[in-house]
Design a protein around this motif. Structure first.
Motif, PDB file in Angstrom:
ATOM      1  N   ARG A 125      24.630 -19.341 -85.942  1.00 51.01           N
ATOM      2  CA  ARG A 125      23.541 -18.420 -85.642  1.00 51.01           C
ATOM      3  C   ARG A 125      22.449 -18.484 -86.716  1.00 51.01           C
ATOM      4  NH1 ARG A 125      24.450 -12.027 -85.943  1.00 51.01           N
ATOM      5  NH2 ARG A 125      24.650 -12.690 -88.119  1.00 51.01           N
ATOM      6  N   GLU A 126      22.852 -18.528 -87.984  1.00 46.99           N
ATOM      7  CA  GLU A 126      21.862 -18.595 -89.055  1.00 46.99           C
ATOM      8  C   GLU A 126      21.073 -19.897 -89.011  1.00 46.99           C
ATOM      9  OE1 GLU A 126      20.905 -16.253 -91.140  1.00 46.99           O
ATOM     10  OE2 GLU A 126      22.269 -14.916 -90.092  1.00 46.99           O
ATOM     11  N   VAL A 127      21.742 -20.999 -88.680  1.00 45.06           N
ATOM     12  CA  VAL A 127      21.029 -22.275 -88.576  1.00 45.06           C
ATOM     13  C   VAL A 127      20.004 -22.229 -87.444  1.00 45.06           C
ATOM     14  CG1 VAL A 127      21.293 -24.728 -88.036  1.00 45.06           C
ATOM     15  CG2 VAL A 127      22.884 -23.628 -89.606  1.00 45.06           C
ATOM     16  N   ILE A 128      20.407 -21.690 -86.296  1.00 43.05           N
ATOM     17  CA  ILE A 128      19.477 -21.607 -85.159  1.00 43.05           C
ATOM     18  C   ILE A 128      18.314 -20.675 -85.489  1.00 43.05           C
ATOM     19  CG2 ILE A 128      19.252 -20.886 -82.757  1.00 43.05           C
ATOM     20  CD1 ILE A 128      22.133 -21.742 -82.322  1.00 43.05           C
ATOM     21  N   PHE A 129      18.612 -19.529 -86.090  1.00 43.65           N
ATOM     22  CA  PHE A 129      17.533 -18.607 -86.476  1.00 43.65           C
ATOM     23  C   PHE A 129      16.578 -19.265 -87.466  1.00 43.65           C
ATOM     24  CE2 PHE A 129      20.123 -14.471 -85.600  1.00 43.65           C
ATOM     25  CZ  PHE A 129      20.109 -14.798 -84.263  1.00 43.65           C
ATOM     26  N   GLY A 130      17.139 -20.015 -88.422  1.00 45.36           N
ATOM     27  CA  GLY A 130      16.289 -20.694 -89.388  1.00 45.36           C
ATOM     28  C   GLY A 130      15.388 -21.726 -88.736  1.00 45.36           C
ATOM     29  N   LEU A 131      15.932 -22.462 -87.753  1.00 42.34           N
ATOM     30  CA  LEU A 131      15.112 -23.448 -87.043  1.00 42.34           C
ATOM     31  C   LEU A 131      13.997 -22.762 -86.268  1.00 42.34           C
ATOM     32  CD1 LEU A 131      17.872 -25.891 -85.715  1.00 42.34           C
ATOM     33  CD2 LEU A 131      16.228 -26.298 -87.559  1.00 42.34           C
ATOM     34  N   ILE A 132      14.309 -21.627 -85.649  1.00 42.77           N
ATOM     35  CA  ILE A 132      13.274 -20.904 -84.913  1.00 42.77           C
ATOM     36  C   ILE A 132      12.174 -20.432 -85.859  1.00 42.77           C
ATOM     37  CG2 ILE A 132      12.798 -18.813 -83.587  1.00 42.77           C
ATOM     38  CD1 ILE A 132      15.542 -19.100 -82.315  1.00 42.77           C
ATOM     39  N   GLU A 133      12.550 -19.872 -86.992  1.00 43.52           N
ATOM     40  CA  GLU A 133      11.541 -19.424 -87.959  1.00 43.52           C
ATOM     41  C   GLU A 133      10.756 -20.599 -88.528  1.00 43.52           C
ATOM     42  OE1 GLU A 133      13.345 -17.090 -90.962  1.00 43.52           O
ATOM     43  OE2 GLU A 133      14.083 -15.535 -89.579  1.00 43.52           O
ATOM     44  N   HIS A 134      11.443 -21.726 -88.738  1.00 41.74           N
ATOM     45  CA  HIS A 134      10.758 -22.912 -89.266  1.00 41.74           C
ATOM     46  C   HIS A 134       9.715 -23.429 -88.281  1.00 41.74           C
ATOM     47  CE1 HIS A 134      10.119 -26.679 -91.356  1.00 41.74           C
ATOM     48  NE2 HIS A 134      10.435 -27.347 -90.252  1.00 41.74           N
ATOM     49  N   ARG A 135      10.052 -23.407 -86.997  1.00 39.75           N
ATOM     50  CA  ARG A 135       9.123 -23.910 -85.988  1.00 39.75           C
ATOM     51  C   ARG A 135       8.004 -22.935 -85.685  1.00 39.75           C
ATOM     52  NH1 ARG A 135       8.490 -28.861 -85.383  1.00 39.75           N
ATOM     53  NH2 ARG A 135       7.590 -28.443 -83.332  1.00 39.75           N
ATOM     54  N   THR A 136       8.236 -21.646 -85.928  1.00 40.03           N
ATOM     55  CA  THR A 136       7.222 -20.646 -85.576  1.00 40.03           C
ATOM     56  C   THR A 136       6.474 -20.137 -86.789  1.00 40.03           C
ATOM     57  OG1 THR A 136       8.899 -18.889 -85.714  1.00 40.03           O
ATOM     58  CG2 THR A 136       8.485 -19.863 -83.551  1.00 40.03           C
ATOM     59  N   ARG A 137       6.674 -20.716 -87.949  1.00 38.37           N
ATOM     60  CA  ARG A 137       5.921 -20.238 -89.121  1.00 38.37           C
ATOM     61  C   ARG A 137       4.454 -20.598 -88.936  1.00 38.37           C
ATOM     62  NH1 ARG A 137       7.905 -25.123 -91.439  1.00 38.37           N
ATOM     63  NH2 ARG A 137       6.201 -26.416 -92.270  1.00 38.37           N
ATOM     64  N   GLY A 138       3.604 -19.758 -89.452  1.00 37.20           N
ATOM     65  CA  GLY A 138       2.167 -19.949 -89.285  1.00 37.20           C
ATOM     66  C   GLY A 138       1.624 -19.245 -88.066  1.00 37.20           C
ATOM     67  N   GLU A 139       2.525 -18.770 -87.166  1.00 38.28           N
ATOM     68  CA  GLU A 139       2.059 -18.020 -86.016  1.00 38.28           C
ATOM     69  C   GLU A 139       1.643 -16.623 -86.450  1.00 38.28           C
ATOM     70  OE1 GLU A 139       1.752 -19.244 -83.128  1.00 38.28           O
ATOM     71  OE2 GLU A 139       3.014 -21.019 -83.067  1.00 38.28           O
ATOM     72  N   ASN A 140       0.661 -16.079 -85.785  1.00 36.36           N
ATOM     73  CA  ASN A 140       0.296 -14.692 -86.046  1.00 36.36           C
ATOM     74  C   ASN A 140       1.445 -13.796 -85.600  1.00 36.36           C
ATOM     75  OD1 ASN A 140      -2.137 -15.593 -86.947  1.00 36.36           O
ATOM     76  ND2 ASN A 140      -3.233 -15.137 -85.064  1.00 36.36           N
ATOM     77  N   ALA A 141       1.768 -12.849 -86.424  1.00 39.54           N
ATOM     78  CA  ALA A 141       2.915 -11.987 -86.133  1.00 39.54           C
ATOM     79  C   ALA A 141       2.552 -10.955 -85.077  1.00 39.54           C
ATOM     80  CB  ALA A 141       3.395 -11.300 -87.412  1.00 39.54           C
ATOM     81  N   SER A 142       2.295 -11.436 -83.872  1.00 35.24           N
ATOM     82  CA  SER A 142       1.947 -10.525 -82.790  1.00 35.24           C
ATOM     83  C   SER A 142       3.196  -9.800 -82.307  1.00 35.24           C
ATOM     84  CB  SER A 142       1.309 -11.302 -81.629  1.00 35.24           C
ATOM     85  OG  SER A 142       2.211 -12.253 -81.121  1.00 35.24           O
ATOM     86  N   GLU A 143       2.984  -8.648 -81.722  1.00 38.84           N
ATOM     87  CA  GLU A 143       4.116  -7.846 -81.250  1.00 38.84           C
ATOM     88  C   GLU A 143       4.868  -8.558 -80.148  1.00 38.84           C
ATOM     89  OE1 GLU A 143       4.929  -3.420 -79.287  1.00 38.84           O
ATOM     90  OE2 GLU A 143       2.920  -4.004 -79.966  1.00 38.84           O
ATOM     91  N   SER A 144       4.127  -9.235 -79.240  1.00 34.79           N
ATOM     92  CA  SER A 144       4.784  -9.924 -78.139  1.00 34.79           C
ATOM     93  C   SER A 144       5.644 -11.074 -78.632  1.00 34.79           C
ATOM     94  CB  SER A 144       3.736 -10.447 -77.152  1.00 34.79           C
ATOM     95  OG  SER A 144       2.805 -11.287 -77.817  1.00 34.79           O
ATOM     96  N   LEU A 145       5.139 -11.850 -79.614  1.00 32.88           N
ATOM     97  CA  LEU A 145       5.914 -12.962 -80.147  1.00 32.88           C
ATOM     98  C   LEU A 145       7.144 -12.454 -80.880  1.00 32.88           C
ATOM     99  CD1 LEU A 145       6.143 -15.993 -80.598  1.00 32.88           C
ATOM    100  CD2 LEU A 145       4.751 -15.719 -82.641  1.00 32.88           C
ATOM    101  N   SER A 146       7.020 -11.380 -81.644  1.00 34.22           N
ATOM    102  CA  SER A 146       8.168 -10.810 -82.347  1.00 34.22           C
ATOM    103  C   SER A 146       9.221 -10.319 -81.367  1.00 34.22           C
ATOM    104  CB  SER A 146       7.710  -9.668 -83.253  1.00 34.22           C
ATOM    105  OG  SER A 146       6.777 -10.126 -84.209  1.00 34.22           O
ATOM    106  N   ILE A 149      11.043 -13.415 -79.900  1.00 32.46           N
ATOM    107  CA  ILE A 149      12.006 -13.985 -80.835  1.00 32.46           C
ATOM    108  C   ILE A 149      13.205 -13.053 -81.003  1.00 32.46           C
ATOM    109  CG2 ILE A 149      12.344 -14.689 -83.236  1.00 32.46           C
ATOM    110  CD1 ILE A 149       9.495 -15.624 -83.300  1.00 32.46           C
ATOM    111  N   GLY A 150      12.962 -11.731 -81.002  1.00 36.56           N
ATOM    112  CA  GLY A 150      14.068 -10.784 -81.111  1.00 36.56           C
ATOM    113  C   GLY A 150      15.031 -10.876 -79.941  1.00 36.56           C
ATOM    114  N   ILE A 151      14.510 -11.008 -78.741  1.00 41.40           N
ATOM    115  CA  ILE A 151      15.375 -11.131 -77.560  1.00 41.40           C
ATOM    116  C   ILE A 151      16.129 -12.455 -77.588  1.00 41.40           C
ATOM    117  CG2 ILE A 151      15.353 -11.303 -75.048  1.00 41.40           C
ATOM    118  CD1 ILE A 151      13.053  -9.341 -75.034  1.00 41.40           C
ATOM    119  N   ILE A 152      15.448 -13.515 -78.020  1.00 42.68           N
ATOM    120  CA  ILE A 152      16.107 -14.822 -78.115  1.00 42.68           C
ATOM    121  C   ILE A 152      17.264 -14.754 -79.112  1.00 42.68           C
ATOM    122  CG2 ILE A 152      15.780 -17.208 -78.863  1.00 42.68           C
ATOM    123  CD1 ILE A 152      12.911 -16.991 -77.766  1.00 42.68           C
TER     124      ILE A 152
END
Length: 390
Positions: A125-146, A149-152
């Protein structure tokens, strides 16, 4: 490791408990030295594993805040190692040396299986979460995107821990075939009922990982062009240049051809110019150079400037000018200046830009051609009368 179990009854449990407490004092008395050595080895193993976990925490602190890299992912995974797993690993490695009773050995194996299954789920789980954060870094922290990612993350956690639970039940002798079949049927039913939602969810994952566009990018699809304002779990919001907000589902958006105009660093302007067939050949020879000079005089680069074909009513030339900017607020005035410069230079050189004309001819019933204009009567010469001035 598959452990066989018998039907647990109160009397059977009481007999096992009595055997355990009866054999334990004898085991300690006979193997006290081995137990002490095993305990010391286990303490050393625990110390080493705790040191590795502390090293993982230091790896996490090495990365910049808000920046997820492979050091962060690896360090965070190690740092999530639980104390129960560390303790069970140490005990499992030394339990054979201490020659433990069969019931205690089975208990240790059972607890080690539980610790290993759930610890593996936490690591994955931590590896998958890290990959998701790595791929989505630089994105604006919009409420919809958060939220997406939370549901995922929630879905991934449920899936991993469900697999771990099934593995534990299987290793302690529980028949999980019916459970797996029930989960499969339930998953198929849920998937069919919510296939549209899951389709958009997969599309959202594709956008997050493949990054065809990001929040703030200028994109064009179909006849719409605008700025991406938000990437949600089900839909993406694009603000058109006329102010309208377009909300389109992620699945339908990815089915279209998307043009990402954000990183565009140049704009090409196309001019199709026709000149009259009556233009002298020496002017036609100089025409490509004339077009090039007009383009360069207005701060652009002439990529193509030459004859393209014989038209119905003109000699056609093609001019492609390149503006070293992706901003249309710069390209539009440049295009206007080039067009005006062409007209001004053509007027100076006497070059005519013809426009298509058509002449319709009709025929009388007897087949005689009727001209589209009135016939001009011939002028008759009238001699002056005698005595009159001509």
């Amino acid at each position: 490791m598959l452990l066989t179990t018998t039907k647990a009854t109160p009397s059977h449990f009481n007999r096992q408990l009595a055997t355990f407490f009866g054999d334990t004092p004898d085991w300690i008395a006979d193997h006290w030295l081995s137990i002490l050595i095993a305990t010391g080895i286990a303490a050393g193993i625990v110390l080493v594993l705790h040191t590795l976990r502390s090293w993982g925490m230091r790896l996490c602190r090495r990365s910049e805040p808000g920046h997820t890299n492979w050091y962060t992912i690896f360090g965070r995974t190690i740092a999530r190692t639980g104390n129960f797993f560390i303790l069970m690993v140490a005990i499992r490695l030394v339990v054979g040396y201490a020659q433990t009773p069969p019931l205690l050995d089975k208990t240790v194996s059972f607890l080690f299986t539980i610790a290993t299954a759930f610890q593996a789920a936490i690591w994955v789980r931590e590896v998958i979460f890290g990959l998701i954060e790595h791929r989505t870094r630089g994105e604006n922290a919009s409420e919809s995107l958060s939220s997406a990612i939370g549901i995922i993350r929630l879905l991934i956690s449920i899936a991993l821990f469900a697999i771990a639970l099934v593995m534990v039940l299987s290793n302690i002798g529980v028949n999980v075939t019916g459970l797996i079949a029930g989960l499969g049927v339930g998953g198929i039913a849920i998937g069919l009922a919510a296939q549209g939602i899951f389709g958009d969810l997969i599309a959202a994952l594709s956008i997050l990982f493949d990054r065809p566009f990001r929040v703030g990018d200028n994109i064009k699809f179909d006849q719409t062009q605008g700025t991406v304002e938000g990437i949600g779990l089900k839909s993406t919001r694009v603000r058109a240049f006329d102010g309208e907000l377009h909300v389109i589902s992620n699945r339908q958006l990815l089915d279209k051809e998307i043009q990402n105009l954000t990183d565009r660093h140049k704009i090409r302007l196309l001019f199709k110019i026709g000149v009259a067939y009556e233009t002298p050949p020496d002017i036609l020879d100089r025409l490509p150079q004339i077009l090039k000079e007009i383009v360069e005089a207005n701060g652009a680069t002439a990529v193509r400037h030459g004859f393209s074909g014989f038209g119905a009513s003109s000699l056609d030339y093609e001019l492609i000018a390149e503006v070293a900017s992706g901003d249309w607020s710069i390209a539009h005035p440049t295009r206007d200046r080039i067009a005006t410069g062409i007209l001004r230079k053509f007027a100076e050189e006497g070059i005519s830009i013809p426009y298509p004309t058509q002449t319709a001819f009709t025929a009388a019933p007897d087949g005689k051609l009727i001209m589209p204009y009135a016939e001009v009567q011939p002028v008759r010469r009238v001699d002056s009368a005698p005595g009159e001035n001509g």
